[in-house]
Design a protein around this motif. Structure first.
Motif, PDB file in Angstrom:
ATOM      1  N   ALA A  13       0.826  -1.211   0.000  1.00  0.00           N
ATOM      2  CA  ALA A  13       0.000   0.000   0.000  1.00  0.00           C
ATOM      3  C   ALA A  13       0.862   1.263   0.000  1.00  0.00           C
ATOM      4  O   ALA A  13       1.845   1.360   0.740  1.00  0.00           O
ATOM      5  N   LYS A  16      -2.437   3.874   3.097  1.00  0.00           N
ATOM      6  CA  LYS A  16      -2.633   2.710   3.957  1.00  0.00           C
ATOM      7  C   LYS A  16      -4.069   2.499   4.419  1.00  0.00           C
ATOM      8  O   LYS A  16      -4.780   3.461   4.729  1.00  0.00           O
ATOM      9  N   TYR A  17      -4.431   1.234   4.512  1.00  0.00           N
ATOM     10  CA  TYR A  17      -5.632   0.779   5.227  1.00  0.00           C
ATOM     11  C   TYR A  17      -5.190   0.597   6.684  1.00  0.00           C
ATOM     12  O   TYR A  17      -4.451  -0.334   6.989  1.00  0.00           O
ATOM     13  N   MET A  18      -5.554   1.511   7.528  1.00  0.00           N
ATOM     14  CA  MET A  18      -5.167   1.382   8.940  1.00  0.00           C
ATOM     15  C   MET A  18      -6.254   2.031   9.778  1.00  0.00           C
ATOM     16  O   MET A  18      -6.418   3.257   9.754  1.00  0.00           O
ATOM     17  N   LYS A  20     -10.216   0.317  11.127  1.00  0.00           N
ATOM     18  CA  LYS A  20     -11.378  -0.236  10.417  1.00  0.00           C
ATOM     19  C   LYS A  20     -12.611  -0.208  11.291  1.00  0.00           C
ATOM     20  O   LYS A  20     -12.527  -0.040  12.506  1.00  0.00           O
ATOM     21  N   ASN A  25     -14.315  -6.027   8.011  1.00  0.00           N
ATOM     22  CA  ASN A  25     -13.080  -5.384   7.536  1.00  0.00           C
ATOM     23  C   ASN A  25     -13.381  -4.213   6.603  1.00  0.00           C
ATOM     24  O   ASN A  25     -12.771  -4.082   5.531  1.00  0.00           O
ATOM     25  N   SER A 177      -9.575 -10.973   5.016  1.00  0.00           N
ATOM     26  CA  SER A 177      -8.507 -10.041   5.400  1.00  0.00           C
ATOM     27  C   SER A 177      -8.592  -8.842   4.463  1.00  0.00           C
ATOM     28  O   SER A 177      -8.571  -9.002   3.233  1.00  0.00           O
ATOM     29  N   SER A 179      -6.783  -6.225   3.303  1.00  0.00           N
ATOM     30  CA  SER A 179      -5.871  -5.855   2.215  1.00  0.00           C
ATOM     31  C   SER A 179      -5.895  -6.862   1.056  1.00  0.00           C
ATOM     32  O   SER A 179      -5.437  -6.546  -0.042  1.00  0.00           O
ATOM     33  N   ARG A 182      -7.229  -6.033  -2.601  1.00  0.00           N
ATOM     34  CA  ARG A 182      -6.471  -5.264  -3.602  1.00  0.00           C
ATOM     35  C   ARG A 182      -5.550  -6.150  -4.437  1.00  0.00           C
ATOM     36  O   ARG A 182      -4.808  -5.646  -5.267  1.00  0.00           O
ATOM     37  N   SER A 222      -1.285  -6.879  12.526  1.00  0.00           N
ATOM     38  CA  SER A 222      -1.897  -5.705  11.892  1.00  0.00           C
ATOM     39  C   SER A 222      -3.368  -5.581  12.305  1.00  0.00           C
ATOM     40  O   SER A 222      -3.894  -4.480  12.418  1.00  0.00           O
ATOM     41  N   HIS A 226      -4.957  -2.069  13.822  1.00  0.00           N
ATOM     42  CA  HIS A 226      -6.154  -1.356  13.344  1.00  0.00           C
ATOM     43  C   HIS A 226      -6.957  -0.774  14.513  1.00  0.00           C
ATOM     44  O   HIS A 226      -7.627   0.238  14.366  1.00  0.00           O
ATOM     45  N   MET A 272       1.452   6.726   9.151  1.00  0.00           N
ATOM     46  CA  MET A 272       0.921   5.479   9.747  1.00  0.00           C
ATOM     47  C   MET A 272       1.799   5.054  10.927  1.00  0.00           C
ATOM     48  O   MET A 272       1.293   4.703  11.999  1.00  0.00           O
TER      49      MET A 272
HETATM   50  C1  DP6 Z   1      -0.368  -1.998   7.291  1.00  0.00           C
HETATM   51  O1  DP6 Z   1      -5.291  -6.514   5.759  1.00  0.00           O
HETATM   52  O2  DP6 Z   1      -3.587  -7.384   7.399  1.00  0.00           O
HETATM   53  O3  DP6 Z   1      -0.570  -3.605   5.557  1.00  0.00           O
HETATM   54  O4  DP6 Z   1      -8.163  -6.809   7.624  1.00  0.00           O
HETATM   55  O5  DP6 Z   1      -7.281  -7.250   9.911  1.00  0.00           O
HETATM   56  O6  DP6 Z   1      -6.618  -8.751   8.009  1.00  0.00           O
HETATM   57  P1  DP6 Z   1      -7.008  -7.344   8.448  1.00  0.00           P
HETATM   58  O7  DP6 Z   1      -5.750  -6.400   8.230  1.00  0.00           O
HETATM   59  P2  DP6 Z   1      -4.652  -6.389   7.084  1.00  0.00           P
HETATM   60  O8  DP6 Z   1      -4.057  -4.903   7.268  1.00  0.00           O
HETATM   61  C2  DP6 Z   1      -3.051  -4.430   6.429  1.00  0.00           C
HETATM   62  C3  DP6 Z   1      -2.473  -3.195   6.988  1.00  0.00           C
HETATM   63  C4  DP6 Z   1      -1.286  -2.616   6.250  1.00  0.00           C
HETATM   64  C5  DP6 Z   1      -1.713  -1.476   5.313  1.00  0.00           C
HETATM   65  C6  DP6 Z   1      -2.321  -1.865   3.994  1.00  0.00           C
HETATM   66  O9  DP6 Z   1      -2.013  -2.937   3.441  1.00  0.00           O
HETATM   67  O10 DP6 Z   1      -3.084  -1.038   3.467  1.00  0.00           O
END
Ligand code: DP6
Length: 356
Positions: A13, A16-18, A20, A25, A177, A179, A182, A222, A226, A272
């Motif tokens: 990423a 970031k997905y951080m 939730k 998710n 999960s 991420s 993507r 991770s 979150h 992040m």
């Molecule tokens: C920091 O997808 O591992 O890589 O949904 O709980 O399985 P869950 O989390 P996850 O989180 C990834 C977080 C990251 C940032 C990102 O990939 O965007």
């Protein structure tokens, strides 16, 4: 017996997905990643008729189909009982929801009761510091969905030709999960709420490195991160900041402006990690080698032909450069950090599925 194999790459990423929401998710903010290629998970599903519906994960090497002759290294993950249960729970969710997802695409689910036996392997070692959940859940989702279709060639055709179907599967995968949703397409993928889409870019071909500072398993997963980030004083305003940053990044990608992509990605990675460092109970993924690498890479980020530098929830910097600069960067990183292993990959186009 039907045997379906899926290969799904990991993704890195830049936004970031951080943080939730409580269920499914669903992310607090949109994110954007680059799909990788060789760093991936293979999943094989064998389907046999059974007196009741069951699913198992077996710690054995999956069939690799057309990849059996490749020079990729494979490692079967060592999963704890709760890790196995997380995967099998996801398989049960897929078995419950796929018929509904198939229906608008005229894909018929198999009728009857079956045993789904799953085998998985990663092309990167467990202790490589590469997060396997994105590639693993994408590969499991795609192989199980493929195995649920009564006519696999029909399933494969729709998967290859219809992006809406691919994205519907990505949305199911997200529930295992986040991420992983993507990893179904490439090269740059935006994920917002339930939807994923490709972002066009004029950037030329890209090479990817991971400087392996440490492969030790993380003290804070991770999924836990979150939750903890929301206790940081810096969380306030994060969603609005990310949305503005994402809009700028998309403009820079479309324009092929590597300089801006590098600066935006650098700022986002630091933000992040600042959330981690300022949580009520602060935690950090950084090792001394991480700080050393970031101090070395920082000045390049503001140069004429910069690397894109980012980090996941881990200690290992990811460095993305123009493919034409691969040798120069390999030499530079090996010379400066001879004690750290260097993993190499490139940008890719997402998960694929085939019959054994
Ligand atoms: C920091 O997808 O591992 O890589 O949904 O709980 O399985 P869950 O989390 P996850 O989180 C990834 C977080 C990251 C940032 C990102 O990939 O965007």
């Amino acid at each position: 017996m039907t045997q379906i194999i899926a290969r799904a790459p990991s993704n890195i990423a830049l936004i970031k997905y951080m943080g939730k929401k409580a269920i499914g998710n669903l992310p607090e903010n949109p994110s954007l990643s680059m799909t990788l290629s060789k760093l991936c998970t293979f999943a094989e599903v064998s389907v046999v008729e059974s007196s009741k519906d069951i699913e198992t994960w077996v710690p054995e090497q999956p069939a690799l189909g057309k990849y059996s002759e490749s020079d990729l290294m494979f490692q079967v993950p060592v999963l704890k009982p709760e890790g196995i249960e997380k995967v099998l729970k996801h398989v049960r969710l897929l078995r419950a929801k796929c018929p509904e997802v198939f229906s608008p695409f005229q894909i018929k689910p198999r009728a009857g009761q079956f045993h789904y036996q799953l085998k998985t392997a990663n092309t990167f070692p467990q202790a490589s510091g590469i997060a396997s959940s994105a590639s693993a859940f994408a590969a499991v989702t795609l192989s199980v969905a493929g195995a649920m279709a009564s006519d696999f060639s029909e399933f494969q055709k729709v998967y290859l030709e219809n992006m809406s179907f691919r994205r519907a599967l990505a949305s199911l995968s997200r529930q295992g999960s986040g991420s992983s949703c993507r990893s179904f397409e490439g090269i740059f993928v935006e994920w917002d709420a339930e939807a994923t889409r490709t972002v066009e870019s004029k950037l030329s071909e890209l090479a990817h490195f991971v400087l392996l500072i440490s492969g030790a398993s993380k003290a804070v997963s991770s999924s836990e991160a979150h939750v903890f980030v929301k206790t940081s004083r810096l969380w306030e305003g994060r969603v609005a900041r990310v949305e503005a940053r994402l809009a700028q990044l998309k403009e820079a990608l479309i324009a092929g402006d590597l300089g801006r992509v590098a600066l935006i990605s650098w700022g986002e990675a630091w933000e992040m990690h600042s959330l981690f460092h300022t949580a009520t109970f602060p935690f950090s993924y950084w090792e001394p080698g991480t700080v050393e690498a970031l101090r070395f890479l920082g000045p390049f980020v503001n140069s004429d032909n910069p690397p894109i530098v980012t980090l996941d929830a881990g200690p290992n910097p990811h460095i993305i450069v123009r493919a034409s600069d691969r040798e120069e960067w390999r030499a530079r990183l090996k010379e400066r950090f001879p004690r750290f292993e260097l993993l190499e990959d490139r940008a890719g186009m997402g998960a694929e599925v085939f019959q054994a």
